[in-house]
Design a protein around this motif. Structure first.
Motif, PDB file in Angstrom:
ATOM      1  N   ASP A  88       0.861  -1.188   0.000  1.00  0.00           N
ATOM      2  CA  ASP A  88       0.000   0.000   0.000  1.00  0.00           C
ATOM      3  C   ASP A  88       0.892   1.231   0.000  1.00  0.00           C
ATOM      4  O   ASP A  88       2.106   1.129  -0.176  1.00  0.00           O
ATOM      5  CB  ASP A  88      -0.927  -0.026   1.216  1.00  0.00           C
ATOM      6  CG  ASP A  88      -2.221   0.738   0.983  1.00  0.00           C
ATOM      7  OD1 ASP A  88      -2.242   1.612   0.093  1.00  0.00           O
ATOM      8  OD2 ASP A  88      -3.206   0.468   1.694  1.00  0.00           O
ATOM      9  N   TYR A  89       0.292   2.390   0.234  1.00  0.00           N
ATOM     10  CA  TYR A  89       1.036   3.645   0.142  1.00  0.00           C
ATOM     11  C   TYR A  89       1.730   4.025   1.446  1.00  0.00           C
ATOM     12  O   TYR A  89       2.034   5.201   1.648  1.00  0.00           O
ATOM     13  CB  TYR A  89       0.080   4.785  -0.234  1.00  0.00           C
ATOM     14  CG  TYR A  89      -0.362   4.793  -1.678  1.00  0.00           C
ATOM     15  CD1 TYR A  89       0.234   5.642  -2.613  1.00  0.00           C
ATOM     16  CD2 TYR A  89      -1.392   3.967  -2.107  1.00  0.00           C
ATOM     17  CE1 TYR A  89      -0.188   5.676  -3.939  1.00  0.00           C
ATOM     18  CE2 TYR A  89      -1.823   3.990  -3.431  1.00  0.00           C
ATOM     19  CZ  TYR A  89      -1.217   4.840  -4.342  1.00  0.00           C
ATOM     20  OH  TYR A  89      -1.631   4.859  -5.650  1.00  0.00           O
ATOM     21  N   HIS A  90       1.977   3.083   2.315  1.00  0.00           N
ATOM     22  CA  HIS A  90       2.586   3.476   3.582  1.00  0.00           C
ATOM     23  C   HIS A  90       3.594   2.454   4.086  1.00  0.00           C
ATOM     24  O   HIS A  90       3.566   1.286   3.723  1.00  0.00           O
ATOM     25  CB  HIS A  90       1.522   3.719   4.653  1.00  0.00           C
ATOM     26  CG  HIS A  90       0.695   2.502   4.967  1.00  0.00           C
ATOM     27  ND1 HIS A  90      -0.559   2.299   4.443  1.00  0.00           N
ATOM     28  CD2 HIS A  90       0.947   1.422   5.751  1.00  0.00           C
ATOM     29  CE1 HIS A  90      -1.047   1.165   4.889  1.00  0.00           C
ATOM     30  NE2 HIS A  90      -0.151   0.604   5.681  1.00  0.00           N
ATOM     31  N   GLN A  91       4.454   2.951   4.938  1.00  0.00           N
ATOM     32  CA  GLN A  91       5.437   2.158   5.679  1.00  0.00           C
ATOM     33  C   GLN A  91       5.109   2.358   7.153  1.00  0.00           C
ATOM     34  O   GLN A  91       5.113   3.483   7.650  1.00  0.00           O
ATOM     35  CB  GLN A  91       6.850   2.667   5.361  1.00  0.00           C
ATOM     36  CG  GLN A  91       7.973   1.979   6.093  1.00  0.00           C
ATOM     37  CD  GLN A  91       9.323   2.655   5.852  1.00  0.00           C
ATOM     38  OE1 GLN A  91       9.447   3.880   5.984  1.00  0.00           O
ATOM     39  NE2 GLN A  91      10.326   1.880   5.479  1.00  0.00           N
ATOM     40  N   THR A  92       4.785   1.271   7.850  1.00  0.00           N
ATOM     41  CA  THR A  92       4.333   1.378   9.237  1.00  0.00           C
ATOM     42  C   THR A  92       5.518   1.330  10.203  1.00  0.00           C
ATOM     43  O   THR A  92       6.424   0.514  10.051  1.00  0.00           O
ATOM     44  CB  THR A  92       3.341   0.256   9.576  1.00  0.00           C
ATOM     45  OG1 THR A  92       2.217   0.346   8.691  1.00  0.00           O
ATOM     46  CG2 THR A  92       2.851   0.373  11.009  1.00  0.00           C
ATOM     47  N   LEU A  93       5.483   2.203  11.190  1.00  0.00           N
ATOM     48  CA  LEU A  93       6.524   2.294  12.216  1.00  0.00           C
ATOM     49  C   LEU A  93       5.899   2.040  13.574  1.00  0.00           C
ATOM     50  O   LEU A  93       4.753   2.432  13.824  1.00  0.00           O
ATOM     51  CB  LEU A  93       7.174   3.677  12.244  1.00  0.00           C
ATOM     52  CG  LEU A  93       7.953   4.205  11.052  1.00  0.00           C
ATOM     53  CD1 LEU A  93       7.064   4.533   9.873  1.00  0.00           C
ATOM     54  CD2 LEU A  93       8.727   5.450  11.456  1.00  0.00           C
ATOM     55  N   ALA A  94       6.635   1.407  14.449  1.00  0.00           N
ATOM     56  CA  ALA A  94       6.205   1.220  15.833  1.00  0.00           C
ATOM     57  C   ALA A  94       7.095   2.066  16.744  1.00  0.00           C
ATOM     58  O   ALA A  94       8.322   2.013  16.648  1.00  0.00           O
ATOM     59  CB  ALA A  94       6.286  -0.249  16.224  1.00  0.00           C
ATOM     60  N   THR A 289       4.743   6.064  32.396  1.00  0.00           N
ATOM     61  CA  THR A 289       4.052   5.059  31.589  1.00  0.00           C
ATOM     62  C   THR A 289       4.864   4.745  30.336  1.00  0.00           C
ATOM     63  O   THR A 289       5.515   5.614  29.764  1.00  0.00           O
ATOM     64  CB  THR A 289       2.654   5.539  31.167  1.00  0.00           C
ATOM     65  OG1 THR A 289       2.755   6.771  30.448  1.00  0.00           O
ATOM     66  CG2 THR A 289       1.759   5.723  32.368  1.00  0.00           C
ATOM     67  N   ARG A 290       4.808   3.466  29.923  1.00  0.00           N
ATOM     68  CA  ARG A 290       5.429   2.993  28.692  1.00  0.00           C
ATOM     69  C   ARG A 290       4.330   2.414  27.812  1.00  0.00           C
ATOM     70  O   ARG A 290       3.562   1.559  28.251  1.00  0.00           O
ATOM     71  CB  ARG A 290       6.473   1.899  28.973  1.00  0.00           C
ATOM     72  CG  ARG A 290       7.808   2.408  29.420  1.00  0.00           C
ATOM     73  CD  ARG A 290       8.753   1.249  29.738  1.00  0.00           C
ATOM     74  NE  ARG A 290      10.136   1.685  29.781  1.00  0.00           N
ATOM     75  CZ  ARG A 290      10.675   2.335  30.782  1.00  0.00           C
ATOM     76  NH1 ARG A 290       9.948   2.632  31.834  1.00  0.00           N
ATOM     77  NH2 ARG A 290      11.947   2.717  30.742  1.00  0.00           N
ATOM     78  N   SER A 291       4.254   2.871  26.567  1.00  0.00           N
ATOM     79  CA  SER A 291       3.210   2.370  25.674  1.00  0.00           C
ATOM     80  C   SER A 291       3.754   2.246  24.259  1.00  0.00           C
ATOM     81  O   SER A 291       4.803   2.809  23.915  1.00  0.00           O
ATOM     82  CB  SER A 291       1.985   3.294  25.697  1.00  0.00           C
ATOM     83  OG  SER A 291       2.352   4.619  25.355  1.00  0.00           O
ATOM     84  N   LEU A 292       3.027   1.512  23.438  1.00  0.00           N
ATOM     85  CA  LEU A 292       3.410   1.287  22.051  1.00  0.00           C
ATOM     86  C   LEU A 292       2.470   2.076  21.157  1.00  0.00           C
ATOM     87  O   LEU A 292       1.254   2.094  21.370  1.00  0.00           O
ATOM     88  CB  LEU A 292       3.331  -0.208  21.716  1.00  0.00           C
ATOM     89  CG  LEU A 292       4.050  -0.689  20.460  1.00  0.00           C
ATOM     90  CD1 LEU A 292       5.557  -0.437  20.568  1.00  0.00           C
ATOM     91  CD2 LEU A 292       3.792  -2.187  20.256  1.00  0.00           C
ATOM     92  N   LEU A 293       3.022   2.728  20.145  1.00  0.00           N
ATOM     93  CA  LEU A 293       2.237   3.559  19.235  1.00  0.00           C
ATOM     94  C   LEU A 293       2.671   3.281  17.803  1.00  0.00           C
ATOM     95  O   LEU A 293       3.860   3.091  17.521  1.00  0.00           O
ATOM     96  CB  LEU A 293       2.476   5.042  19.561  1.00  0.00           C
ATOM     97  CG  LEU A 293       1.675   6.067  18.762  1.00  0.00           C
ATOM     98  CD1 LEU A 293       0.224   6.055  19.224  1.00  0.00           C
ATOM     99  CD2 LEU A 293       2.259   7.466  18.972  1.00  0.00           C
ATOM    100  N   TYR A 294       1.701   3.257  16.899  1.00  0.00           N
ATOM    101  CA  TYR A 294       1.995   3.023  15.492  1.00  0.00           C
ATOM    102  C   TYR A 294       1.712   4.284  14.679  1.00  0.00           C
ATOM    103  O   TYR A 294       0.772   5.025  14.962  1.00  0.00           O
ATOM    104  CB  TYR A 294       1.163   1.859  14.956  1.00  0.00           C
ATOM    105  CG  TYR A 294       1.506   0.530  15.577  1.00  0.00           C
ATOM    106  CD1 TYR A 294       2.558  -0.237  15.081  1.00  0.00           C
ATOM    107  CD2 TYR A 294       0.807   0.061  16.683  1.00  0.00           C
ATOM    108  CE1 TYR A 294       2.892  -1.455  15.669  1.00  0.00           C
ATOM    109  CE2 TYR A 294       1.130  -1.161  17.273  1.00  0.00           C
ATOM    110  CZ  TYR A 294       2.174  -1.904  16.765  1.00  0.00           C
ATOM    111  OH  TYR A 294       2.510  -3.098  17.344  1.00  0.00           O
ATOM    112  N   SER A 295       2.537   4.501  13.677  1.00  0.00           N
ATOM    113  CA  SER A 295       2.335   5.616  12.766  1.00  0.00           C
ATOM    114  C   SER A 295       2.875   5.220  11.397  1.00  0.00           C
ATOM    115  O   SER A 295       3.431   4.124  11.233  1.00  0.00           O
ATOM    116  CB  SER A 295       3.033   6.882  13.290  1.00  0.00           C
ATOM    117  OG  SER A 295       2.679   8.003  12.510  1.00  0.00           O
TER     118      SER A 295
END
Length: 533
Positions: A88-94, A289-295
């Motif tokens: 698709d048109y994106h590259q996902t980062l964590a 706090t520690r959390s995971l986020l996608y962009s």
């Protein structure tokens, strides 16, 4: 095609100028297709990108996700493809997100403020919602070495300890650790001191820093809000620690100042450290706090028309993230970097239109809308480490970040643009930009921020940097900082659309020339930039 041929008769005479380099791309086609870049279309896209609907486009937010969908829709409508290597048109980062939910320090009846009286770094601490202590043990320099130790006869299990940076020296500046004037690793490595505290089972470490203001300045941008990292950030196993000012230290010492100073004197005169218990009520709050986020990095691709050159790729980049919301205030980010995002969309649409007419670029052009720029160039850093298009095939990065306003230095002459990095790696890249400007757009090219001693360090502060550090020629277009920078008042109504259109056309012409030259530009400048900042 007839429309284009007819237009050539009206635009040919004014586009030639003497320059240090010979332009090779068809000047008539360049001038004609650049007319597709208009104020009206720039304004239409920008008004949408910087609208309240996208809520300031904070990295990983729903508002940014909506902006990404709008960008992809616009690319599809313009005929821009996804990169062949992507589904698709994106590259996902964590991302790992660290954020203080509550951070405080209280000594007896006095409360102290983070970034004014003390500093705690998120990635170097564990979650410690509250720690109360009625005693702080002064442990000199916190050293535990075979030649010198502050831990002899010390019981600090579960205790809060206070230490100084550095190491003890005698009156001749001889280190008690090394026995020479050469300092030991205890002076340069805080980790050694934290590991010593861990071995002796201390609960927390207060580090007295007489120059703490410098530490505030060095860490301000990442510590005033959530911190974002491209990798997993495990909780450290060493004790929590806080850098404190001498003001906080004096509050802790209280009426035991004489005993404290005698202790320091004994260390410096005799090289003998001994623990000094100080009765003081201390409360440390480090609720983390520690959390995971996608962009996502958004990536579009226009294949070149020359079968022998189409594997070489020009990158046209802009970051599409901004600062999001703070309370009820939306940081719209019209100039930063709605202006760059919109310009890239318009330039790509123009290149696609040229291709439909059979006159498109010989080399391929990829556009990348980076995420996480405001968090430390994280989107471009990830891309450079995980390139969709091999870096060996990447000819240059043309980066666009804030091109729609003027700064204080150019209030009387908005017909300018700062050019940064163009000559750091390739003489040709610099000369091409100069030549297309002389031929087509006639802007004042300001190289103030290209100076290697620029105190603002703008060369290090946008996404081109992560290409340049890999030896890829890069050019960064920038109109400077203004009073609405990083404020909710950075809105589309304040964009100077005449100037904005002209700058976008200059960028188009540079990309057009890079994509159509018979030979790839070369790296011919020895780069002495420090990329390990």
């Amino acid at each position: 095609m007839l429309k284009w041929l007819a237009a050539c008769f009206f635009i040919g005479s004014s586009i030639f100028s003497t320059a240090q380099i010979q332009l090779e791309a068809d000047p008539f086609a360049a001038a004609f297709f650049s007319q597709n870049i208009t104020q009206e279309e720039l304004k239409e896209h920008l008004t949408k990108i910087a609208s309240p609907e996208f809520e300031g486009r904070e990295t990983g937010s729903e508002g940014q996700e909506k902006a990404g969908r709008y960008i992809i829709k616009s690319l599809r409508q313009a005929g821009i493809e996804k990169a062949p290597q992507l589904r698709d048109y994106h590259q996902t980062l964590a991302f790992t997100i660290l954020d203080w939910q509550h951070l405080g320090l209280r000594v007896d009846s006095s409360s102290f403020k983070h970034m004014r009286d003390f500093l705690a770094l998120k990635e170097q601490n564990q979650n410690l919602p509250e720690l109360q202590a009625s005693e702080v043990i002064f442990m000199g320099y916190g050293i535990d070495d075979a030649n010198y130790s502050d831990y002899l006869k010390a019981d600090v299990v579960g205790k809060v300890i206070m230490i100084y940076l550095g190491e003890p020296l005698n009156e001749d500046s001889i280190s008690y650790v090394t026995g020479t004037q050469k300092l030991s690793r205890w002076s340069s490595s805080l980790d050694l001191k934290l590991e010593a505290a861990k071995r002796h089972k201390a609960r927390a470490v207060l580090i007295v820093d007489p120059q703490i203001k410098k530490r505030f300045s060095a860490n301000r941008s990442r510590e005033l809000g959530p911190s974002m990292f491209l990798k997993a950030v495990p909780a450290p196993t060493t004790p929590n620690h806080v850098f404190i000012s001498t003001k906080v230290a004096k509050q802790i010492i209280g009426d035991q100042e004489v005993a404290f100073m005698n202790n320091l004197t004994e260390i410096r005169e005799k090289g003998q450290g001994r623990p000094l218990p100080i009765q003081s009520q201390v409360i440390i709050n480090q609720h983390l706090t520690r959390s995971l986020l996608y962009s996502k990095n958004i990536i579009g691709y226009l294949p070149g028309m020359d079968s022998t050159l189409q594997d070489e790729v020009i990158i046209l980049s802009a970051h599409y993230d901004h600062l999001g919301k703070r309370g009820n205030s939306i940081f719209h980010g019209a100039d930063d970097n709605g202006s760059g995002t919109t310009a890239v969309l318009e330039i790509m649409a123009t290149l696609a239109e040229a291709k439909k007419e059979g006159l498109g670029p010989k080399r391929s052009v990829a556009c990348i809308f980076f995420t996480g720029e405001e968090k430390g160039l994280l989107g471009s850093k990830y891309y450079a480490e995980h390139p969709v298009i091999p870096l060996s095939q990447t000819v240059a990065d043309v980066n666009v970040d804030m091109i729609g306003r003027t700064d204080e230095a150019h209030q009387q002459n908005p017909n300018y643009i700062y050019v940064i990095g163009s000559n750091r790696l390739s003489t040709e890249l610099h000369q091409i930009n100069e030549a297309v400007n002389a031929s087509f757009t006639h802007l004042d090219l300001d190289y103030t921020y290209n100076a290697k001693d620029d105190p603002n360090k703008f060369y290090y502060r946008s996404d081109h940097y992560n290409f340049a550090k890999h030896g890829i020629p890069s050019i960064f277009y920038f109109s400077g900082v203004h009073k609405d920078y990083h404020r909710p008042s950075d809105i589309p109504e304040k964009i100077l659309y005449n100037k904005y259109e002209t700058v976008a056309k200059l960028i188009f012409h540079t990309v057009w020339e890079l994509a159509n030259r018979s030979r790839r530009i070369i790296v011919d400048v020895k780069d002495d930039t420090n990329y390990n900042r």
